[in-house]
Structure formats: C-alpha cells, structure tokens
Design an enzyme around this catalytic site. Structure first.
Site, PDB file in Angstrom:
ATOM      1  N   GLU A   1       0.569  -1.406   0.086  1.00  0.00           N
ATOM      2  CA  GLU A   1      -0.089   0.396  -0.096  1.00  0.00           C
ATOM      3  C   GLU A   1       0.583   0.872   0.379  1.00  0.00           C
ATOM      4  O   GLU A   1       1.529   1.592   1.018  1.00  0.00           O
ATOM      5  CB  GLU A   1      -1.158  -0.244   1.474  1.00  0.00           C
ATOM      6  CG  GLU A   1      -1.986   1.465   0.390  1.00  0.00           C
ATOM      7  CD  GLU A   1      -2.779   1.491   2.361  1.00  0.00           C
ATOM      8  OE1 GLU A   1      -3.448   0.215   2.326  1.00  0.00           O
ATOM      9  OE2 GLU A   1      -3.340   2.201   2.249  1.00  0.00           O
TER      10      GLU A   1
ATOM     11  N   ASP B   1      -2.802  12.294  -3.255  1.00  0.00           N
ATOM     12  CA  ASP B   1      -3.002  13.460  -3.265  1.00  0.00           C
ATOM     13  C   ASP B   1      -3.321  14.130  -4.883  1.00  0.00           C
ATOM     14  O   ASP B   1      -2.660  13.752  -5.655  1.00  0.00           O
ATOM     15  CB  ASP B   1      -1.946  14.421  -3.348  1.00  0.00           C
ATOM     16  CG  ASP B   1      -1.706  13.901  -1.307  1.00  0.00           C
ATOM     17  OD1 ASP B   1      -2.301  14.625  -0.087  1.00  0.00           O
ATOM     18  OD2 ASP B   1      -0.614  13.285  -1.249  1.00  0.00           O
TER      19      ASP B   1
ATOM     20  N   ASP C   1     -11.371  10.057  -4.836  1.00  0.00           N
ATOM     21  CA  ASP C   1     -12.917  11.257  -4.341  1.00  0.00           C
ATOM     22  C   ASP C   1     -13.080  12.367  -5.718  1.00  0.00           C
ATOM     23  O   ASP C   1     -13.541  13.109  -5.663  1.00  0.00           O
ATOM     24  CB  ASP C   1     -13.285  11.217  -3.221  1.00  0.00           C
ATOM     25  CG  ASP C   1     -12.415  12.259  -2.471  1.00  0.00           C
ATOM     26  OD1 ASP C   1     -11.045  12.629  -3.315  1.00  0.00           O
ATOM     27  OD2 ASP C   1     -12.612  12.690  -1.627  1.00  0.00           O
TER      28      ASP C   1
ATOM     29  N   LYS D   1     -11.205   7.782   7.074  1.00  0.00           N
ATOM     30  CA  LYS D   1     -11.937   9.155   7.869  1.00  0.00           C
ATOM     31  C   LYS D   1     -11.860   9.764   6.679  1.00  0.00           C
ATOM     32  O   LYS D   1     -12.192  10.563   5.915  1.00  0.00           O
ATOM     33  CB  LYS D   1     -10.511   9.335   8.647  1.00  0.00           C
ATOM     34  CG  LYS D   1     -11.148   8.877  10.306  1.00  0.00           C
ATOM     35  CD  LYS D   1     -10.567   9.813  11.282  1.00  0.00           C
ATOM     36  CE  LYS D   1     -10.846   9.313  12.666  1.00  0.00           C
ATOM     37  NZ  LYS D   1      -9.616   9.261  13.495  1.00  0.00           N
TER      38      LYS D   1
END
Ligand SMILES: C[S@@+](CC[C@H](N)C(=O)[O-])C[C@H]1O[C@@H](n2cnc3c(N)ncnc32)[C@H](O)[C@@H]1O
Length: 227
Positions: free
Chosen positions: A57, A132, A168, A206
C-alpha cells in the site's frame, strides 16, 4: 535496470507535529516493523514469515486501511510506504497494540523505493487509496499516477496481480483511467472497462468519510497484470 526518477515529488513534506506517543512508537517500534531502505533490493520473502501473498500500500496516511486489512488477513503480508511521519508513528502504535505481525513499513518516497528496492514479479497486489489529487492545473505534474510511474510499477507485479486505486476527485479518476488503460500489460477488471464497483474489502477511512460529507463521489479502479 536503472530508470531515471523524476525530480518532482508527489508530496510536500508536512512537518505535522508528532505526539509524544508517536515519537515513542517511532523510537521503540521501528526496529520491529520498520525497514530502512538502502540501494539494494528487499527480499520480501525473508522480511515476512513465509507469506502467501505480498500486498503493497502506497501513501497509507494514518494506516487505517492497512491495519484493518492486515487484521482480516493474517496470512497475507502487507508492506506500507508513507512519507508522513505522524501517520507512520500512529500506525506503529496500533500495530503493537493489536499485536499484528504481518505488516512492515517504509518511511520514504514510494517512487524511489519502487525504483531501487522492489524486485520485479514480487508483489501480488498494489493499492493506492486517495493519492493527493493536486487539483490545480500547474500542480498536475505532481500527481503520483503518471505513465512513467505506472510503467515502473507494473513489472513489480506478479502475473494476475491487481492494482487498485481509489479517488474522490473526478478529474483525477479520469486521468487515472486514461493512464492505466494505456498501459499494455494491464487489463481493466471493471465489466464496462471504466470504474469498478466499490469492493467491500476496501476499508472506509476518515479521509473518505470526509469526502463523503463534502458530497464527493468515490471512484475505484481495479486493473490486473496480464503478462
Ligand atoms: C490524501 S492522503 C491519503 C491517505 C490514505 N491513503 C487514506 O486514504 O486515508 C495521501 C498520502 O500519500 C502520501 N504520499 C504522497 N506521495 C507519496 C510518495 N511518493 N511516497 C509515499 N507516500 C506518499 C502522503 O504523505 C499522504 O499521506
């Protein structure tokens, strides 16, 4: 093979303040979980106790997804790379609290680690969740997902290994889809060859919850190495 590394980094070193606990974790737990990278290849088989699969990851942040996947799959080995020290410290604390033994961490630029330390055909999966997005046009060159980086990464995958990305930020999702679709050794696992339905095994972090509160749609991309 020596591949030139781009000079532009995908991160800005945030000197987020380390809590006392994170600082102590870095001092006391690094020897148990951390890997200091030099110029040579890491032997992933000796790092872990006979893992069945090795999953990498990149940019794990606070490590929520890495922690929950490592707990759910104790026979799988997880390698995490992150440059943000407070995140690394936080994950170290949790790994020790939960007595997790199938995770190793590297605190370094993932582009350099992939280039110098990861052997070809050694990873069974790579996941990069919410890299990012660098939304401003003049910053797009800082995005981690670029053709050069993907060309560097794909040979590190075993045949049939997966590459799972999530974001997103729709313009970044579109860019990711174009970059991955153009890589000749990857195939898109999505039935319609666009975005993949959110897999239940990707833990909700989160960071993602914050995006949901802001009304951001999330895009998963799941590709597989073919040859
Ligand atoms: C937006 S955060 C997402 C964190 C986490 N994946 C999540 O979903 O909550 C992106 C993370 O990638 C890390 N990162 C960016 N470029 C990196 C690089 N080249 N090597 C290692 N980590 C990197 C940043 O430090 C940051 O923690």
């Amino acid at each position: 093979m020596t591949v030139p590394i781009r000079q532009i980094r995908s991160f800005v070193r945030r000197q987020g303040r380390l809590t006392t606990g994170q600082q102590r974790a870095l001092q006391e737990l690094w020897q148990r979980y951390g890997i200091d990278v030099a110029d040579d290849s890491l032997d992933l088989n000796t790092l872990f106790n006979e893992p069945q699969l090795v999953i990498l990851e990149i940019g794990f942040g606070n490590g929520e997804s890495l922690l929950s996947q490592a707990q759910a799959h104790p026979q799988t080995a997880y390698l995490g790379i992150e440059v943000y020290q407070p995140g690394v410290g936080r994950l170290l604390q949790r790994l020790a609290q939960q007595q997790i033994n199938n995770v190793k961490l590297i605190c370094h630029d993932a582009v350099e680690v992939i280039c110098h330390n990861i052997a070809d055909n050694s990873l069974d999966g790579v996941q990069i969740f919410f890299p990012d997005p660098w939304p401003k046009k003049r910053h797009h060159k800082r995005r981690l997902i670029q053709p050069d980086f993907i060309n560097l990464l794909v040979p590190k995958l075993t045949t049939d290994a997966y590459l799972h990305l999530a974001t997103d930020w729709q313009p970044y999702a579109e860019h990711m889809l174009a970059v991955l679709s153009a890589q000749p050794d990857l195939i898109n696992c999505a039935p319609d060859k666009t975005y993949y339905p959110r897999p239940m095994h990707r833990p909700l972090t989160k960071f993602e919850q914050r995006g949901e509160r802001l009304g951001h749609e999330v895009f998963d991309l799941m590709f597989q190495r073919t040859s």
